[in-house]
Design a protein around this motif. Structure first.
Motif, PDB file in Angstrom:
ATOM      1  N   UNK A   1      60.052  -8.658  -7.146  1.00 36.11           N
ATOM      2  CA  UNK A   1      60.712  -9.035  -5.900  1.00 36.11           C
ATOM      3  C   UNK A   1      60.936  -7.853  -4.961  1.00 36.11           C
ATOM      4  N   UNK A   2      60.213  -6.750  -5.191  1.00 41.95           N
ATOM      5  CA  UNK A   2      60.350  -5.554  -4.356  1.00 41.95           C
ATOM      6  C   UNK A   2      59.934  -5.841  -2.908  1.00 41.95           C
ATOM      7  N   UNK A   3      60.789  -5.447  -1.956  1.00 44.53           N
ATOM      8  CA  UNK A   3      60.468  -5.561  -0.529  1.00 44.53           C
ATOM      9  C   UNK A   3      59.762  -4.322  -0.005  1.00 44.53           C
ATOM     10  N   UNK A   4      60.273  -3.156  -0.418  1.00 40.00           N
ATOM     11  CA  UNK A   4      59.781  -1.867   0.069  1.00 40.00           C
ATOM     12  C   UNK A   4      59.350  -1.039  -1.132  1.00 40.00           C
ATOM     13  N   UNK A   5      58.093  -0.614  -1.175  1.00 42.30           N
ATOM     14  CA  UNK A   5      57.593   0.221  -2.256  1.00 42.30           C
ATOM     15  C   UNK A   5      57.283   1.609  -1.710  1.00 42.30           C
ATOM     16  N   UNK A   6      57.792   2.625  -2.407  1.00 40.45           N
ATOM     17  CA  UNK A   6      57.498   4.020  -2.053  1.00 40.45           C
ATOM     18  C   UNK A   6      56.813   4.656  -3.258  1.00 40.45           C
ATOM     19  N   UNK A   7      55.593   5.125  -3.085  1.00 38.72           N
ATOM     20  CA  UNK A   7      54.903   5.880  -4.118  1.00 38.72           C
ATOM     21  C   UNK A   7      54.363   7.146  -3.483  1.00 38.72           C
TER      22      UNK A   7
END
Length: 256
Positions: free
Chosen positions: A171-177
């Protein structure tokens, strides 16, 4: 059709005013490598890694103090020392390994102590925040990247990558990698696609993800909208926010 996203790539001087309380403005940066830049204002600042050049605490402090000086209410960053020597240093002696481990722990403690200043360090973990309009955003951050040179947070095998990225909540809205996914803003100056296959496959499962911010490949900075998956619940903006070449942040406005 309702407009749900806006992207600005051309620098702080020509970005229009904030669109209003129905929107959240994300300012995306990465690969600042101990340098400071002029950054547009916004609701949330996302830093996708390589804060320092070689991972020393003194270099890290330069970046953190700069980030603290910016007026974004919420600031998130990943990757403590991505370009620094690995915590476990090959043929180095035990005393050197121990010293490096202690430096890493000291740096991690330092960055995690900055929450009172609005800075949140994310390392393989979720984070939630509420925008000023009352919209809750679900974020996940990972500093990992495929091995390519001396550095921390790197993985060598597909199995290692799966263990890392399977932790991302669906349910992640914003992913930072730190690494890009394969075939998305990941082309090097030699024409190679250097992104991660496993991360690309994982993104196909994140039907609610509206923004993916990464860096790492300096020469392929930019942004694009991914609309080619008929199973997605929302369109996703992919941002390679590396500033090492462009020296420009990328701004993304998302409808709440």
């Amino acid at each position: 059709m309702i407009e749900t996203m806006r992207i600005y790539r051309d620098g702080a001087d020509i970005i229009p005013p904030h669109p209003g309380s129905d929107w959240t403005r994300f300012v995306c940066i990465s690969d600042t490598h101990s340098r400071t830049f002029r950054i547009p204002t916004g609701d949330v600042l996302l830093h996708a890694g390589d804060l320092s050049s070689w991972g020393s605490l003194s270099q890290l402090i330069i970046t953190v103090e700069w980030l603290k000086s910016l007026d974004h209410p919420i600031k998130m960053r990943i990757t403590l020392i991505c370009n620094g020597p690995s915590m476990v240093a090959g043929n180095h002696d035990v005393r050197l390994k121990l010293k490096r481990y202690q430096e890493v722990q000291q740096a991690r403690t330092y960055v995690r102590s900055q929450t009172a200043a609005g800075l949140h360090y994310i390392e393989h973990e979720p984070f939630r925040f509420m925008s000023s309009s009352g919209r809750e955003w679900k974020v996940y951050g990972s500093p990992a990247a495929p091995i390519y040179a001396r550095g921390s947070f790197q993985y060598e095998t597909t199995d290692e990558a799966r263990v890392i990225y399977n932790r991302i909540p669906k349910d992640t809205d914003i992913l930072i990698t730190h690494t890009p996914p394969f075939m998305t803003l990941d082309r090097t100056s030699k024409g190679k696609h250097a992104g991660c296959h496993v991360l690309s496959n994982k993104l196909a499962e994140l039907w609610n993800c509206r923004l993916h911010v990464f860096g790492h490949i300096h020469e392929c900075a930019g942004a694009q909208i991914n609309t080619n998956d008929p199973f997605r619940l929302v369109d996703r903006v992919s941002v390679n926010a590396a500033m090492a070449v462009t020296k420009r942040a990328i701004v993304v406005d998302l409808l709440n």
